[in-house]
Scaffold this active site. Structure first.
Site, PDB file in Angstrom:
ATOM      1  N   GLY A  40       0.851  -1.190   0.000  1.00 26.81           N
ATOM      2  CA  GLY A  40       0.000   0.000   0.000  1.00 26.81           C
ATOM      3  C   GLY A  40       0.879   1.230   0.000  1.00 26.81           C
ATOM      4  O   GLY A  40       1.872   1.308   0.743  1.00 26.81           O
ATOM      5  N   ASN A  44       3.843   1.854   2.585  1.00 34.87           N
ATOM      6  CA  ASN A  44       5.182   1.760   2.001  1.00 34.87           C
ATOM      7  C   ASN A  44       6.004   3.011   2.280  1.00 34.87           C
ATOM      8  O   ASN A  44       7.166   2.940   2.701  1.00 34.87           O
ATOM      9  CB  ASN A  44       5.096   1.549   0.492  1.00 34.87           C
ATOM     10  CG  ASN A  44       4.635   0.161   0.103  1.00 34.87           C
ATOM     11  OD1 ASN A  44       4.555  -0.732   0.937  1.00 34.87           O
ATOM     12  ND2 ASN A  44       4.327  -0.014  -1.173  1.00 34.87           N
ATOM     13  N   GLU A 142      -4.322   6.492  -3.524  1.00 32.98           N
ATOM     14  CA  GLU A 142      -5.032   5.228  -3.408  1.00 32.98           C
ATOM     15  C   GLU A 142      -6.161   5.314  -2.391  1.00 32.98           C
ATOM     16  O   GLU A 142      -6.702   4.301  -1.964  1.00 32.98           O
ATOM     17  CB  GLU A 142      -4.070   4.091  -3.023  1.00 32.98           C
ATOM     18  CG  GLU A 142      -3.213   3.607  -4.172  1.00 32.98           C
ATOM     19  CD  GLU A 142      -2.368   2.394  -3.808  1.00 32.98           C
ATOM     20  OE1 GLU A 142      -1.988   1.654  -4.732  1.00 32.98           O
ATOM     21  OE2 GLU A 142      -2.063   2.199  -2.614  1.00 32.98           O
ATOM     22  N   ASP A 248      13.002  -6.248  -8.696  1.00 25.15           N
ATOM     23  CA  ASP A 248      11.574  -6.056  -8.442  1.00 25.15           C
ATOM     24  C   ASP A 248      11.313  -4.570  -8.277  1.00 25.15           C
ATOM     25  O   ASP A 248      11.834  -3.941  -7.360  1.00 25.15           O
ATOM     26  CB  ASP A 248      11.170  -6.819  -7.172  1.00 25.15           C
ATOM     27  CG  ASP A 248       9.680  -6.774  -6.882  1.00 25.15           C
ATOM     28  OD1 ASP A 248       8.950  -6.125  -7.650  1.00 25.15           O
ATOM     29  OD2 ASP A 248       9.252  -7.376  -5.882  1.00 25.15           O
ATOM     30  N   THR A 250       8.377  -3.289  -7.639  1.00 27.75           N
ATOM     31  CA  THR A 250       7.215  -3.064  -6.780  1.00 27.75           C
ATOM     32  C   THR A 250       7.586  -2.177  -5.601  1.00 27.75           C
ATOM     33  O   THR A 250       8.496  -2.477  -4.834  1.00 27.75           O
ATOM     34  CB  THR A 250       6.674  -4.402  -6.235  1.00 27.75           C
ATOM     35  OG1 THR A 250       6.454  -5.301  -7.308  1.00 27.75           O
ATOM     36  CG2 THR A 250       5.386  -4.185  -5.468  1.00 27.75           C
ATOM     37  N   ASP A 254       7.492   4.317  -4.114  1.00 27.75           N
ATOM     38  CA  ASP A 254       7.192   4.685  -2.731  1.00 27.75           C
ATOM     39  C   ASP A 254       8.478   4.836  -1.921  1.00 27.75           C
ATOM     40  O   ASP A 254       8.570   5.706  -1.042  1.00 27.75           O
ATOM     41  CB  ASP A 254       6.291   3.634  -2.091  1.00 27.75           C
ATOM     42  CG  ASP A 254       4.947   3.533  -2.782  1.00 27.75           C
ATOM     43  OD1 ASP A 254       4.450   4.560  -3.263  1.00 27.75           O
ATOM     44  OD2 ASP A 254       4.394   2.417  -2.838  1.00 27.75           O
ATOM     45  N   GLY A 289      10.268  -7.494  -3.205  1.00 26.11           N
ATOM     46  CA  GLY A 289       9.251  -7.001  -2.287  1.00 26.11           C
ATOM     47  C   GLY A 289       9.207  -5.496  -2.251  1.00 26.11           C
ATOM     48  O   GLY A 289      10.061  -4.808  -2.826  1.00 26.11           O
ATOM     49  N   SER A 293      12.219  -4.467   0.823  1.00 20.34           N
ATOM     50  CA  SER A 293      13.382  -4.069   0.031  1.00 20.34           C
ATOM     51  C   SER A 293      13.971  -2.722   0.453  1.00 20.34           C
ATOM     52  O   SER A 293      15.023  -2.334  -0.056  1.00 20.34           O
ATOM     53  CB  SER A 293      12.984  -3.981  -1.451  1.00 20.34           C
ATOM     54  OG  SER A 293      12.139  -2.851  -1.686  1.00 20.34           O
TER      55      SER A 293
END
Length: 305
Positions: A40, A44, A142, A248, A250, A254, A289, A293
């Site tokens: 989220g 994050n 979000e 990654d 992801t 953030d 992750g 991460s």
């Protein structure tokens, strides 16, 4: 404890599928693995900042379920003040299904869940109560647009600086964007706002200059290459350091925001804050992750050696 960063945003449980490619319509593909991570954008960014030493309070909502309880425990373990996370029975905790591709790129589908139960009036009241002279509000998209609007206006009334990460792009009144200091967008969002593709450094700098007309300051993140910045004192571009192959992406954006706002809270210039944000984001991309991460301060110091 009211942190010097007030993060208003989402908390999601991420379900990460490792896949060779995304399925097309009617196609079935087998994933290599399924892993679960806390995520989220709000959570994050709160964790990214806390790992760098910032005092952080998060304002959000989770469901009255196992995922929500786990997210709160993870945030507390990172030193984030979770006392203003509302636990609701109106909806389940938000979740994201993340498809992780071999080159490190990710595609996400988000189910907002409890994040969209946030009340504009209550959230604005909390921001006003947490406001201190050295506080900075950090908000993403979000959560409902009326909540973003309400908290930015509440921050302005309390003379609190607002960092607005307009991701994803949602409709906000002009007066809300005028308080953004900075407005932080990535290439896709900058393209939606400016009408032209952000395909490199030059275009990112053009976008930052264009968006400076609607915000107090601007940061445009140009994918893995770096980020352009602009404020009333100047403009420039910061290259991302090369940490290693991208594993990654992801939550890397953030991570960038977490580094950026931590430095701003410490009184750094926008240029220096962007430089640290780029370093934090680069480290995050080299690991798997989202929150898992994110680097600590010592990792950034070691990166500069």
């Amino acid at each position: 404890m009211a942190g010097n960063l007030i993060v208003v945003g989402s908390a999601n449980q991420d379900y990460v599928l490792a896949v060779d490619a995304l399925p097309t319509g009617g196609e079935t593909r087998l994933a290599h693995s399924l892993r679960r991570f806390p995520g989220g954008k709000g959570a994050n960014q709160a964790v990214a900042a806390a790992r760098l030493g910032a005092q952080v309070a998060i304002v959000g909502a989770v469901g009255d379920d196992d995922d929500g309880a786990l997210l709160i425990r993870e945030l507390r373990a990172e030193g984030v003040d979770t006392s203003e996370i509302e636990i609701t029975s109106a909806d389940r905790t938000g979740l994201a299904v993340v498809s992780l591709l071999p080159a490190g790129e990710s595609a996400q589908t988000v189910v907002p869940g409890a994040n969209h139960t946030l009340s504009a009036a209550r959230t604005a009241h909390v921001v006003s109560r947490l406001a201190t002279p050295d506080a900075i509000l950090v908000v993403q998209a979000e959560i409902p647009a009326d909540v973003v609007t309400a908290v930015v206006r509440a921050a302005s009334q309390s003379a609190v600086r607002s960092v607005v990460n307009l991701s994803p792009v949602i409709d906000l009144d002009e007066d809300v964007l005028r308080h953004a200091d900075p407005l932080v967008v990535h290439g896709v969002e900058a393209a939606a706002l400016t009408g032209f593709a952000i395909d490199g450094r030059e275009r990112a700098e053009e976008a930052a200059a264009a968006l400076l007309r609607i915000a107090r300051s601007v940061v445009v993140v140009a994918d893995r290459d770096g980020a352009a910045w602009a404020d009333d004192g100047g403009s420039g571009y910061v290259l991302s350091p090369r940490v290693g192959p991208a594993v990654d992406t992801t939550g890397a954006g953030d991570a960038f925001v977490g580094g950026l706002v931590t430095l701003l809270a410490e009184g750094a210039s926008l240029k220096e804050a962007v430089r640290v944000g780029a370093e934090v984001g680069a480290v995050a991309m080299s690991r798997v992750g989202a929150q898992a991460s994110y680097p600590y301060r010592r990792d950034i110091r070691q990166l500069r050696r």
